[in-house]
Design a protein around this motif. Sequence first.
Motif, PDB file in Angstrom:
ATOM      1  N   ILE A   3       0.758  -1.032   0.014  1.00 54.15           N
ATOM      2  CA  ILE A   3       0.103   0.135   0.023  1.00 54.15           C
ATOM      3  C   ILE A   3       0.709   1.358   0.058  1.00 54.15           C
ATOM      4  N   VAL A   4       0.520   2.002  -0.748  1.00 56.28           N
ATOM      5  CA  VAL A   4       1.265   3.468  -1.002  1.00 56.28           C
ATOM      6  C   VAL A   4       0.460   4.573  -0.499  1.00 56.28           C
ATOM      7  N   VAL A   5       0.657   5.332   0.490  1.00 59.83           N
ATOM      8  CA  VAL A   5       0.281   6.401   1.223  1.00 59.83           C
ATOM      9  C   VAL A   5       0.510   7.821   0.509  1.00 59.83           C
ATOM     10  N   LEU A   6      -0.087   8.521   0.063  1.00 63.23           N
ATOM     11  CA  LEU A   6       0.382   9.959  -0.494  1.00 63.23           C
ATOM     12  C   LEU A   6       0.661  10.925   0.494  1.00 63.23           C
ATOM     13  N   LEU A   7       1.777  11.664   0.716  1.00 62.51           N
ATOM     14  CA  LEU A   7       2.075  12.618   1.697  1.00 62.51           C
ATOM     15  C   LEU A   7       2.215  14.054   1.098  1.00 62.51           C
ATOM     16  N   SER A   8       2.027  14.926   1.803  1.00 67.73           N
ATOM     17  CA  SER A   8       2.277  16.272   1.476  1.00 67.73           C
ATOM     18  C   SER A   8       2.932  17.111   2.412  1.00 67.73           C
ATOM     19  N   ALA A   9       3.436  18.359   2.008  1.00 69.36           N
ATOM     20  CA  ALA A   9       4.074  19.086   2.903  1.00 69.36           C
ATOM     21  C   ALA A   9       3.259  20.121   3.853  1.00 69.36           C
ATOM     22  N   PRO A  22      -2.936  15.576   9.483  1.00 67.06           N
ATOM     23  CA  PRO A  22      -3.643  14.752  10.455  1.00 67.06           C
ATOM     24  C   PRO A  22      -4.332  13.345   9.758  1.00 67.06           C
ATOM     25  N   ALA A  23      -4.887  13.937   8.629  1.00 65.45           N
ATOM     26  CA  ALA A  23      -5.708  12.779   7.897  1.00 65.45           C
ATOM     27  C   ALA A  23      -4.828  11.862   7.078  1.00 65.45           C
ATOM     28  N   GLU A  24      -3.579  12.539   6.500  1.00 63.71           N
ATOM     29  CA  GLU A  24      -2.463  11.555   6.147  1.00 63.71           C
ATOM     30  C   GLU A  24      -2.011  10.763   6.950  1.00 63.71           C
ATOM     31  N   GLU A  51      10.407  18.684   6.415  1.00 59.75           N
ATOM     32  CA  GLU A  51      10.167  17.985   7.568  1.00 59.75           C
ATOM     33  C   GLU A  51       8.872  17.589   7.869  1.00 59.75           C
ATOM     34  N   ALA A  52       7.789  17.941   7.472  1.00 61.58           N
ATOM     35  CA  ALA A  52       6.388  17.672   7.774  1.00 61.58           C
ATOM     36  C   ALA A  52       6.312  16.079   6.997  1.00 61.58           C
ATOM     37  N   VAL A  53       6.785  15.869   5.990  1.00 60.23           N
ATOM     38  CA  VAL A  53       6.804  14.574   5.383  1.00 60.23           C
ATOM     39  C   VAL A  53       7.696  13.475   5.892  1.00 60.23           C
ATOM     40  N   LEU A  54       8.937  14.067   6.408  1.00 64.19           N
ATOM     41  CA  LEU A  54       9.839  13.113   7.140  1.00 64.19           C
ATOM     42  C   LEU A  54       9.348  12.682   8.352  1.00 64.19           C
ATOM     43  N   ASP A  55       8.565  13.514   8.891  1.00 61.23           N
ATOM     44  CA  ASP A  55       8.034  12.942  10.304  1.00 61.23           C
ATOM     45  C   ASP A  55       6.938  12.039  10.066  1.00 61.23           C
ATOM     46  N   ALA A  56       6.518  11.608   8.945  1.00 56.62           N
ATOM     47  CA  ALA A  56       5.592  10.557   8.789  1.00 56.62           C
ATOM     48  C   ALA A  56       6.540   8.932   8.986  1.00 56.62           C
TER      49      ALA A  56
END
Length: 256
Positions: A3-9, A22-24, A51-56
């Motif tokens: 499964i791939v989850v799309l992440l945004s900044a 939060p929804a991501e 940083e917002a993406v790396l925190d995932a």
Amino acid sequence: MRIVVLLSAGRHPATGAPCPVPAELQAIALARQIAGAGGAVEGLHAGGRDEAVLDALGHGIDGLTLVAAGAADDPLGALVAALEGRLPDLILAGRRGRGGADGGLLPYRLARALGWPIVADAIGAGIAGGEMTVTQALPRGGRRAATVRGAAVITVHPAAPAALPYVHRARLAGRVSEVAGPAALPAALPEGAEIRPYRARPKLIGDVGGGGSAEARLQAVSETRDAGGRVMLRPAPDEAAAAILEFVARFRPRKA
């Protein structure tokens, strides 16, 4: 299952600091639930090392792929190029990003480009007998079950279960892969387009429906809305302070 989850900044709505959406993060938790113990959950982002993406990485993904794309580029081409080589079983995303030009249309555009169906506003999912049942959130607390066969794009509703706890060790040890994007990406906004602040429009007589009593229709036509002030774009400090004092003075009680 992969499964791939799309992440945004994402950006914090009050401070503007880098902050995961939060929804991501809820999409990662739902992907973990669907994939099970033997499945893989990976993150995908079109852009740089934000940083917002790396925190995932600390919220449950096995790895993160960053596809090179500029801030003004349309991310769709970069995402399709990264997925075409090895298509996952499912793609999950939040309803919309937070902090940029986020319209919430990217998951729909991606589903159309891949030729996949899309299920919106998921709050739960389970697999039985080779079919996936997705529970969708409806207005006023309603729920609906949708059956998915094969690959699909799923957007996650804010009412979905909470995100997994943050693990800083997983964040530091997370695998990050950076790949080159397509040679040329279209701009996110068409040439000549511009972004303008929202302004309330006057209520038109043509918007009044034919139903209801004559008194209700007359009231709808004669009702006026107070715009609540004026729009000021990047005003000087003195001008902004004067406008605030003028607005506050309107509500100051008068002396007898």
